[in-house]
Design an enzyme around this catalytic site. Sequence first.
Site, short mmCIF file in Angstrom:
data_model
loop_
_atom_site.label_atom_id
_atom_site.label_comp_id
_atom_site.label_asym_id
_atom_site.label_seq_id
_atom_site.Cartn_x
_atom_site.Cartn_y
_atom_site.Cartn_z
N HIS A 134 0.97 -1.20 0.03
CA HIS A 134 0.02 0.06 -0.13
C HIS A 134 0.91 1.24 0.15
O HIS A 134 0.87 2.20 -0.87
CB HIS A 134 -0.72 -0.16 1.21
CG HIS A 134 -1.66 1.15 1.34
ND1 HIS A 134 -3.05 1.11 0.94
CD2 HIS A 134 -1.60 2.29 1.88
CE1 HIS A 134 -3.72 2.35 0.99
NE2 HIS A 134 -2.91 3.05 1.60
N GLU A 135 2.01 1.37 0.98
CA GLU A 135 2.53 2.52 1.18
C GLU A 135 3.52 2.82 -0.17
O GLU A 135 3.77 4.02 -0.80
CB GLU A 135 3.47 2.52 2.38
CG GLU A 135 2.56 2.52 3.58
CD GLU A 135 1.42 3.67 3.51
OE1 GLU A 135 1.46 4.68 3.06
OE2 GLU A 135 0.53 3.48 4.27
N HIS A 138 1.67 4.33 -2.80
CA HIS A 138 1.68 5.63 -2.57
C HIS A 138 2.88 6.61 -3.21
O HIS A 138 2.94 7.53 -3.59
CB HIS A 138 1.38 6.10 -1.23
CG HIS A 138 -0.21 6.17 -0.58
ND1 HIS A 138 -1.10 6.50 -1.54
CD2 HIS A 138 -0.50 5.56 0.47
CE1 HIS A 138 -2.22 6.18 -0.70
NE2 HIS A 138 -2.03 5.67 0.45
N HIS A 144 -5.83 6.63 -3.13
CA HIS A 144 -6.59 5.50 -2.48
C HIS A 144 -7.86 4.84 -3.51
O HIS A 144 -8.09 5.62 -4.40
CB HIS A 144 -7.37 5.92 -1.22
CG HIS A 144 -6.37 6.03 -0.09
ND1 HIS A 144 -6.53 7.15 0.92
CD2 HIS A 144 -5.32 5.25 0.23
CE1 HIS A 144 -5.45 6.80 1.74
NE2 HIS A 144 -4.89 5.59 1.33
N CYS A 145 -8.04 3.61 -3.58
CA CYS A 145 -8.82 2.86 -4.55
C CYS A 145 -10.25 2.61 -3.97
O CYS A 145 -10.22 2.06 -2.78
CB CYS A 145 -7.98 1.97 -5.01
SG CYS A 145 -9.07 0.80 -6.16
N CYS A 150 -8.88 -4.11 -3.35
CA CYS A 150 -7.18 -3.72 -4.02
C CYS A 150 -6.55 -3.13 -2.74
O CYS A 150 -7.14 -2.77 -1.74
CB CYS A 150 -8.02 -2.65 -4.78
SG CYS A 150 -6.20 -1.52 -5.14
N CYS A 169 -5.39 -3.71 -7.82
CA CYS A 169 -6.34 -4.08 -8.75
C CYS A 169 -5.90 -3.62 -10.08
O CYS A 169 -5.01 -2.75 -10.22
CB CYS A 169 -7.81 -3.36 -8.31
SG CYS A 169 -7.65 -1.44 -8.82
N CYS A 172 -5.45 0.14 -10.68
CA CYS A 172 -4.26 0.59 -10.02
C CYS A 172 -2.81 0.10 -10.40
O CYS A 172 -2.05 0.83 -10.65
CB CYS A 172 -4.34 0.30 -8.38
SG CYS A 172 -5.49 1.17 -7.77
ZN LIG Z 1 -2.95 5.06 2.05
ZN LIG Z 2 -7.19 -0.44 -7.03
#
Ligand SMILES: [Zn+2]
Ligand SMILES: [Zn+2]
Length: 184
Positions: A134-135, A138, A144-145, A150, A169, A172
């Site tokens: 996740h990070e 970024h 954010h999705c 995702c 996903c 993304c």
């Molecule tokens: Zn985040």
């Molecule tokens: Zn996504």
Amino acid sequence: MILLVSIGMVEGRVIKAVGEFIGSYYASLGIPVAVGDSLPENWFSDAYNPLRRQYLGRKFLPPLSKLRMEKKAHAVLGITSLDLYEEGLNFVFGLAHAGLGAAVISTFRLRPESYGDAPDEGLFIERAIKEAMHELGHVFGLGHCPDERCVMHFSNSILDTDIKEPVYCPVCFGRLKKNLEVEL
Ligand SMILES: [Zn+2]
Ligand SMILES: [Zn+2]
């Protein structure tokens, strides 16, 4: 190159598992992952808030960014067992800054025991992998999705983290690929 570093005491098997997962995922996108030397906790002692007994997350990013430049890495991801927070939030699982090319995740709130559940090493490691993915997303410009499966979906609580898959996903992933083409 993505540089993965532990900050202070972090279990070696967490670093190894996160390194292997993001290593094989990002290798398919053309970016190798390397594990660097552990950073001493006192690099980040000015992030400590004694009233909250927590560390202000954003203060981890400039030193990590400096390390990124020294090591000529595309991104640096720090992993710490310290408890992180941000202004206005009780805690954060992690945070990132695309401009700095740096991110940090905390394992402090990832253990099932923290929520009154039985210890589960596999689940603990799976959560750490999701936060790392996740990070890093970024760092490479993803927001954010809305898709709760995702890995870029926002985690308000650990339940959100557990619902997610550990990967981006298709939408993304497409954005990530495009962003990386510009960057590499
Ligand atoms: Zn985040
Ligand atoms: Zn996504």
